[in-house]
Design a protein around this motif. Structure first.
Motif, PDB file in Angstrom:
ATOM      1  N   MET A 199     -19.054   8.904  -0.466  1.00 37.47           N
ATOM      2  CA  MET A 199     -17.767   8.287  -0.171  1.00 37.47           C
ATOM      3  C   MET A 199     -17.413   7.194  -1.173  1.00 37.47           C
ATOM      4  SD  MET A 199     -16.546   9.980   2.227  1.00 37.47           S
ATOM      5  CE  MET A 199     -15.119   8.939   2.513  1.00 37.47           C
ATOM      6  N   ASP A 200     -18.397   6.472  -1.697  1.00 34.18           N
ATOM      7  CA  ASP A 200     -18.106   5.451  -2.704  1.00 34.18           C
ATOM      8  C   ASP A 200     -17.540   6.094  -3.971  1.00 34.18           C
ATOM      9  OD1 ASP A 200     -18.893   3.402  -1.070  1.00 34.18           O
ATOM     10  OD2 ASP A 200     -20.926   3.270  -1.881  1.00 34.18           O
ATOM     11  N   ALA A 201     -18.117   7.227  -4.381  1.00 38.28           N
ATOM     12  CA  ALA A 201     -17.621   7.921  -5.567  1.00 38.28           C
ATOM     13  C   ALA A 201     -16.233   8.501  -5.318  1.00 38.28           C
ATOM     14  CB  ALA A 201     -18.596   9.026  -5.971  1.00 38.28           C
ATOM     15  N   VAL A 202     -16.008   9.024  -4.111  1.00 36.89           N
ATOM     16  CA  VAL A 202     -14.680   9.549  -3.758  1.00 36.89           C
ATOM     17  C   VAL A 202     -13.656   8.424  -3.779  1.00 36.89           C
ATOM     18  CG1 VAL A 202     -13.318  10.606  -1.930  1.00 36.89           C
ATOM     19  CG2 VAL A 202     -15.610  11.473  -2.420  1.00 36.89           C
ATOM     20  N   SER A 203     -14.022   7.251  -3.225  1.00 35.74           N
ATOM     21  CA  SER A 203     -13.108   6.107  -3.219  1.00 35.74           C
ATOM     22  C   SER A 203     -12.785   5.654  -4.631  1.00 35.74           C
ATOM     23  CB  SER A 203     -13.735   4.960  -2.419  1.00 35.74           C
ATOM     24  OG  SER A 203     -12.897   3.837  -2.413  1.00 35.74           O
ATOM     25  N   ALA A 204     -13.802   5.643  -5.507  1.00 42.51           N
ATOM     26  CA  ALA A 204     -13.573   5.260  -6.897  1.00 42.51           C
ATOM     27  C   ALA A 204     -12.631   6.240  -7.592  1.00 42.51           C
ATOM     28  CB  ALA A 204     -14.905   5.175  -7.646  1.00 42.51           C
ATOM     29  N   TYR A 205     -12.762   7.527  -7.267  1.00 45.20           N
ATOM     30  CA  TYR A 205     -11.864   8.529  -7.847  1.00 45.20           C
ATOM     31  C   TYR A 205     -10.436   8.331  -7.355  1.00 45.20           C
ATOM     32  CZ  TYR A 205      -9.345  12.970  -7.968  1.00 45.20           C
ATOM     33  OH  TYR A 205      -8.377  13.923  -8.110  1.00 45.20           O
ATOM     34  N   LEU A 206     -10.273   8.080  -6.057  1.00 46.88           N
ATOM     35  CA  LEU A 206      -8.931   7.886  -5.502  1.00 46.88           C
ATOM     36  C   LEU A 206      -8.238   6.686  -6.131  1.00 46.88           C
ATOM     37  CD1 LEU A 206      -9.574   8.634  -1.713  1.00 46.88           C
ATOM     38  CD2 LEU A 206      -8.535  10.135  -3.423  1.00 46.88           C
ATOM     39  N   ASP A 207      -9.023   5.670  -6.506  1.00 46.94           N
ATOM     40  CA  ASP A 207      -8.437   4.490  -7.145  1.00 46.94           C
ATOM     41  C   ASP A 207      -7.870   4.814  -8.525  1.00 46.94           C
ATOM     42  OD1 ASP A 207      -9.055   2.919  -4.980  1.00 46.94           O
ATOM     43  OD2 ASP A 207     -10.944   2.158  -5.831  1.00 46.94           O
ATOM     44  N   THR A 208      -8.325   5.915  -9.133  1.00 46.66           N
ATOM     45  CA  THR A 208      -7.819   6.287 -10.462  1.00 46.66           C
ATOM     46  C   THR A 208      -6.504   7.065 -10.392  1.00 46.66           C
ATOM     47  OG1 THR A 208      -9.008   8.408 -10.532  1.00 46.66           O
ATOM     48  CG2 THR A 208     -10.201   6.445 -11.287  1.00 46.66           C
ATOM     49  N   LEU A 209      -6.130   7.526  -9.200  1.00 47.69           N
ATOM     50  CA  LEU A 209      -4.919   8.320  -9.059  1.00 47.69           C
ATOM     51  C   LEU A 209      -3.678   7.429  -9.086  1.00 47.69           C
ATOM     52  CD1 LEU A 209      -6.023  10.830  -6.256  1.00 47.69           C
ATOM     53  CD2 LEU A 209      -6.087  11.138  -8.740  1.00 47.69           C
ATOM     54  N   PRO A 210      -2.572   7.943  -9.604  1.00 44.41           N
ATOM     55  CA  PRO A 210      -1.326   7.151  -9.608  1.00 44.41           C
ATOM     56  C   PRO A 210      -0.900   6.817  -8.181  1.00 44.41           C
ATOM     57  CG  PRO A 210      -1.151   9.081 -11.049  1.00 44.41           C
ATOM     58  CD  PRO A 210      -2.407   9.253 -10.259  1.00 44.41           C
ATOM     59  N   LYS A 211      -0.444   5.592  -7.978  1.00 48.14           N
ATOM     60  CA  LYS A 211       0.010   5.169  -6.668  1.00 48.14           C
ATOM     61  C   LYS A 211       1.387   5.762  -6.357  1.00 48.14           C
ATOM     62  CE  LYS A 211      -3.616   2.571  -6.186  1.00 48.14           C
ATOM     63  NZ  LYS A 211      -4.713   2.958  -5.260  1.00 48.14           N
ATOM     64  N   ARG A 212       1.536   6.237  -5.135  1.00 48.98           N
ATOM     65  CA  ARG A 212       2.834   6.753  -4.716  1.00 48.98           C
ATOM     66  C   ARG A 212       3.773   5.591  -4.415  1.00 48.98           C
ATOM     67  NH1 ARG A 212       4.021  11.577  -2.556  1.00 48.98           N
ATOM     68  NH2 ARG A 212       5.086  10.581  -0.812  1.00 48.98           N
ATOM     69  N   PRO A 213       5.026   5.668  -4.877  1.00 46.97           N
ATOM     70  CA  PRO A 213       5.983   4.606  -4.547  1.00 46.97           C
ATOM     71  C   PRO A 213       6.144   4.483  -3.030  1.00 46.97           C
ATOM     72  CG  PRO A 213       6.851   6.071  -6.254  1.00 46.97           C
ATOM     73  CD  PRO A 213       5.610   6.717  -5.721  1.00 46.97           C
ATOM     74  N   SER A 214       6.321   3.233  -2.565  1.00 46.80           N
ATOM     75  CA  SER A 214       6.460   3.022  -1.122  1.00 46.80           C
ATOM     76  C   SER A 214       7.699   3.703  -0.566  1.00 46.80           C
ATOM     77  CB  SER A 214       6.521   1.519  -0.834  1.00 46.80           C
ATOM     78  OG  SER A 214       7.617   0.919  -1.523  1.00 46.80           O
ATOM     79  N   THR A 215       8.664   3.998  -1.454  1.00 46.05           N
ATOM     80  CA  THR A 215       9.893   4.645  -0.995  1.00 46.05           C
ATOM     81  C   THR A 215       9.814   6.172  -1.063  1.00 46.05           C
ATOM     82  OG1 THR A 215      10.799   4.433  -3.230  1.00 46.05           O
ATOM     83  CG2 THR A 215      11.308   2.682  -1.657  1.00 46.05           C
ATOM     84  N   ALA A 216       8.695   6.691  -1.567  1.00 43.99           N
ATOM     85  CA  ALA A 216       8.559   8.143  -1.699  1.00 43.99           C
ATOM     86  C   ALA A 216       8.462   8.784  -0.317  1.00 43.99           C
ATOM     87  CB  ALA A 216       7.322   8.487  -2.519  1.00 43.99           C
ATOM     88  N   GLY A 217       8.977   9.989  -0.208  1.00 46.76           N
ATOM     89  CA  GLY A 217       8.932  10.705   1.056  1.00 46.76           C
ATOM     90  C   GLY A 217       7.546  11.254   1.333  1.00 46.76           C
ATOM     91  N   ALA A 218       7.441  11.979   2.417  1.00 45.53           N
ATOM     92  CA  ALA A 218       6.160  12.561   2.816  1.00 45.53           C
ATOM     93  C   ALA A 218       5.746  13.659   1.846  1.00 45.53           C
ATOM     94  CB  ALA A 218       6.255  13.108   4.233  1.00 45.53           C
TER      95      ALA A 218
END
Length: 348
Positions: free
Chosen positions: A117-136
């Protein structure tokens, strides 16, 4: 007569052997394991990951076309702790694959997977953040998957063992089901089964005909039905109703509602229980609850979870958490207070 029979049997045996050899050759030629290996590696690379196999994939035809994978490792391209390490894997392919052009995968089976899970969390941190206004969004899963004898880790610490997971294809407008069974590090088994009809339209995700069943044998069982809605960000809503049954105790009518965040209040989960041995009407902010749980996992000083409302329950037995004589009174302007005839035991 015996000579003719022996000649016939030899000829038949030779014909069958020739067919088997031809089938084996055709399997390698038509399935072309390297193209599916390249496909998997390309998909992993597109997701910012690196996938390697301990040995080349091996094709099979029975009971359906498939590729056997040995020693699967999924990690970030720059190395580090692998996200997933599996002893064996299997790609089940549709029969039309034998035509030589189709590279679709109908099912992925993984055995002996270790997920960090630590490695998965580190990978997720590398992904672009979705804008708060983006839809589902609905992450499409083209193929179903099955995980057996899995292990969930956080660094060197065991979180879940004996993980068994099974899911079908995930796509808008298609019925989806997920089953999960696992045991905590102290040996308590848990089971979860979810089924729904997801529909994504104009940035709004609806989960209709939603059923959620959770249980821990000899401790509790929950059966809920309802629907959910997500418009993006913290704009989440859900309404589920059913029953909570505690082993050797009375059952409770259960109502679970999720209210979206607004300018004044955060996202809340509201829980109502009504039974002969107790009542509860609580609201819990899941983000604050996650922070509280992280503190518990990190060994922080014991503290009650963030909650608003009231609860009067004779006993709670959820496997690793056992409480007797629970009394809670909490309002927005008053810290959570509680009393219990016996402290929680075995809580994690």
């Amino acid at each position: 007569m015996k000579y003719r029979l022996r000649t016939f049997l030899l000829a038949t045996g030779g014909f069958v052997a020739a067919l088997v050899i031809a089938a084996i050759i055709a399997t390698y030629v038509v399935l072309q394991p390297e193209r599916f290996t390249s496909l998997l590696q390309a998909r992993a690379k597109a997701a910012g990951l690196s996938l390697t196999l301990a040995s080349p994939a091996t094709p099979t035809l029975w009971p359906s076309p498939a590729l056997e994978l040995d020693g699967v490792t999924l990690r970030l391209p720059d190395g580090g702790t692998p996200l997933v390490v599996a002893s064996r894997g299997k790609l089940v392919l549709p029969w039309r694959t034998l035509m030589g052009r189709d590279t679709s995968i109908s099912r992925l089976e993984v055995e002996g997977a270790r997920i960090d899970m630590d490695a998965v969390s580190a990978y997720l941190d590398t992904l672009p953040k979705r804008p708060s206004t983006a839809g589902a969004a609905l992450p499409t899963i083209d193929a179903g998957f099955h995980i057996s004898r899995g292990t969930l880790l956080r660094g060197n610490r065991l979180v879940l063992s004996n993980v068994e997971a099974d899911a079908g294809r995930l796509a808008s407008g298609r019925r989806f089901s997920l089953s999960l069974a696992a045991a905590t590090d102290d040996g308590h088994p848990y089971q979860l089964v979810l089924a729904t009809l997801p529909t994504l339209r104009d940035g709004v995700l609806t989960l209709d005909d939603l059923t959620l069943d959770m249980a821990s044998p000899e401790h509790f069982e929950t059966n809920l039905k309802g629907s959910a809605l997500w418009r993006g960000g913290a704009d989440v809503g859900a309404s589920l109703a059913g029953r909570l049954s505690l082993e050797k105790m009375a059952s409770y009518a259960m109502l679970l509602n999720v209210t979206p965040a607004n300018q004044e209040d955060p996202l809340y989960i509201a829980l109502k229980l009504d039974g002969e041995t107790g009542h509860a009407d609580l609201r819990v902010p899941p983000l604050a609850l996650a922070d509280w749980w992280a503190g518990v996992q990190a060994g922080s000083a014991p503290a009650l979870p963030p909650a608003l409302g009231s609860a009067d329950v004779e006993a709670v037995d959820a496997g690793s958490v056992q409480v007797k004589g629970l009394r809670i009174r909490a309002t927005p302007n008053v810290p959570v207070s509680a009393s219990s005839s016996a402290p929680a035991s075995g809580s994690k």
